[in-house]
Design a protein around this motif. Structure first.
Motif, short mmCIF file in Angstrom:
data_model
loop_
_atom_site.label_atom_id
_atom_site.label_comp_id
_atom_site.label_asym_id
_atom_site.label_seq_id
_atom_site.Cartn_x
_atom_site.Cartn_y
_atom_site.Cartn_z
N LYS A 4 -22.58 -7.14 -1.42
CA LYS A 4 -23.18 -6.13 -0.59
C LYS A 4 -22.57 -4.58 -0.36
CE LYS A 4 -25.42 -6.27 3.93
NZ LYS A 4 -26.07 -7.12 5.07
N LEU A 5 -23.11 -3.83 -0.06
CA LEU A 5 -22.67 -2.75 0.26
C LEU A 5 -22.33 -2.42 1.72
CD1 LEU A 5 -21.49 0.07 -0.52
CD2 LEU A 5 -23.77 1.02 -0.30
N THR A 6 -21.16 -2.48 2.07
CA THR A 6 -20.73 -2.47 3.44
C THR A 6 -19.71 -1.21 3.83
OG1 THR A 6 -18.95 -4.06 3.12
CG2 THR A 6 -21.15 -5.03 3.98
N ARG A 7 -19.47 -1.10 4.88
CA ARG A 7 -18.45 -0.31 5.46
C ARG A 7 -17.20 -0.97 5.53
NH1 ARG A 7 -19.03 1.53 10.98
NH2 ARG A 7 -20.61 0.04 11.04
N SER A 8 -15.98 -0.47 4.86
CA SER A 8 -14.86 -1.04 4.88
C SER A 8 -14.28 -1.34 6.26
CB SER A 8 -13.83 -0.32 4.03
OG SER A 8 -12.52 -0.64 3.78
N SER A 9 -13.61 -2.30 6.57
CA SER A 9 -12.78 -2.54 7.87
C SER A 9 -11.29 -2.07 7.72
CB SER A 9 -13.00 -3.70 8.18
OG SER A 9 -12.56 -4.85 7.23
N THR A 10 -10.87 -1.86 6.54
CA THR A 10 -9.45 -1.54 6.20
C THR A 10 -9.40 -0.25 5.46
OG1 THR A 10 -9.64 -2.62 4.00
CG2 THR A 10 -9.00 -3.90 5.92
N ASP A 11 -10.05 0.12 4.68
CA ASP A 11 -9.99 1.74 4.01
C ASP A 11 -10.91 2.44 4.55
OD1 ASP A 11 -9.49 3.60 2.29
OD2 ASP A 11 -10.32 2.85 0.53
N LYS A 12 -10.33 3.07 5.63
CA LYS A 12 -11.25 4.09 6.51
C LYS A 12 -10.47 5.20 7.24
CE LYS A 12 -11.98 1.05 10.41
NZ LYS A 12 -13.16 0.44 11.33
N ALA A 13 -11.05 6.45 7.03
CA ALA A 13 -10.50 7.42 7.22
C ALA A 13 -11.50 7.89 8.80
CB ALA A 13 -10.65 8.76 6.45
N GLY A 19 -14.65 4.23 1.75
CA GLY A 19 -13.86 2.95 1.24
C GLY A 19 -14.79 1.75 0.91
N GLY A 20 -15.82 1.73 1.79
CA GLY A 20 -16.85 0.50 1.24
C GLY A 20 -17.44 0.96 0.17
N ILE A 21 -17.95 2.25 -0.16
CA ILE A 21 -18.70 2.60 -1.51
C ILE A 21 -17.71 2.24 -2.64
CG2 ILE A 21 -19.29 4.51 -2.79
CD1 ILE A 21 -20.71 5.60 -0.22
N ALA A 22 -16.25 2.77 -2.44
CA ALA A 22 -15.46 2.55 -3.44
C ALA A 22 -14.90 0.80 -3.78
CB ALA A 22 -13.91 3.19 -2.74
N TRP A 52 -24.98 4.83 9.93
CA TRP A 52 -25.96 4.14 10.72
C TRP A 52 -26.47 2.78 10.21
CZ3 TRP A 52 -31.49 3.83 9.83
CH2 TRP A 52 -32.03 3.40 10.96
N GLY A 53 -26.56 2.80 8.86
CA GLY A 53 -27.21 1.75 8.42
C GLY A 53 -26.51 0.53 7.60
N LEU A 54 -25.21 0.80 7.48
CA LEU A 54 -24.46 -0.15 6.80
C LEU A 54 -23.81 -0.96 7.91
CD1 LEU A 54 -22.67 1.70 3.76
CD2 LEU A 54 -24.73 0.11 3.63
N ASP A 55 -23.75 -2.32 7.68
CA ASP A 55 -22.79 -3.02 8.46
C ASP A 55 -21.26 -3.12 8.14
OD1 ASP A 55 -24.95 -4.11 9.64
OD2 ASP A 55 -25.09 -5.65 8.14
N GLU A 56 -20.48 -3.31 8.90
CA GLU A 56 -19.08 -3.18 8.73
C GLU A 56 -18.52 -4.58 8.14
OE1 GLU A 56 -14.84 -2.08 10.58
OE2 GLU A 56 -16.62 -1.66 11.76
#
Length: 60
Positions: A4-13, A19-22, A52-56
């Motif tokens: 599932k596409l999510t926001r990254s909790s470790t690779d974020k600026a 980071g999540g897409i990568a 707004w739309g992706l979960d972390e």
């Protein structure tokens, strides 16, 4: 297993969207950030929508 596409909790600026897409596509987050930078007109709104739309992704 379905990934599932999510926001990254470790690779974020900022919020971890790039980071999540990568992580989802198995590529470098630097490449995703460069793409967002060069397509800044459209990607700004896409980024806001994804924040707004992706979960972390939960931290380990």
């Amino acid at each position: 297993m379905h990934q599932k596409l999510t926001r990254s909790s470790t690779d974020k600026a900022l919020y971890g969207v790039c980071g999540g897409i990568a992580e989802f596509f198995g590529i470098s987050s630097f490449i995703v950030r460069v793409i967002f930078l060069f397509t800044s007109g459209l990607s700004f709104w896409v980024y806001i929508f994804l924040v707004w739309g992706l979960d972390e992704r939960p931290s380990l």
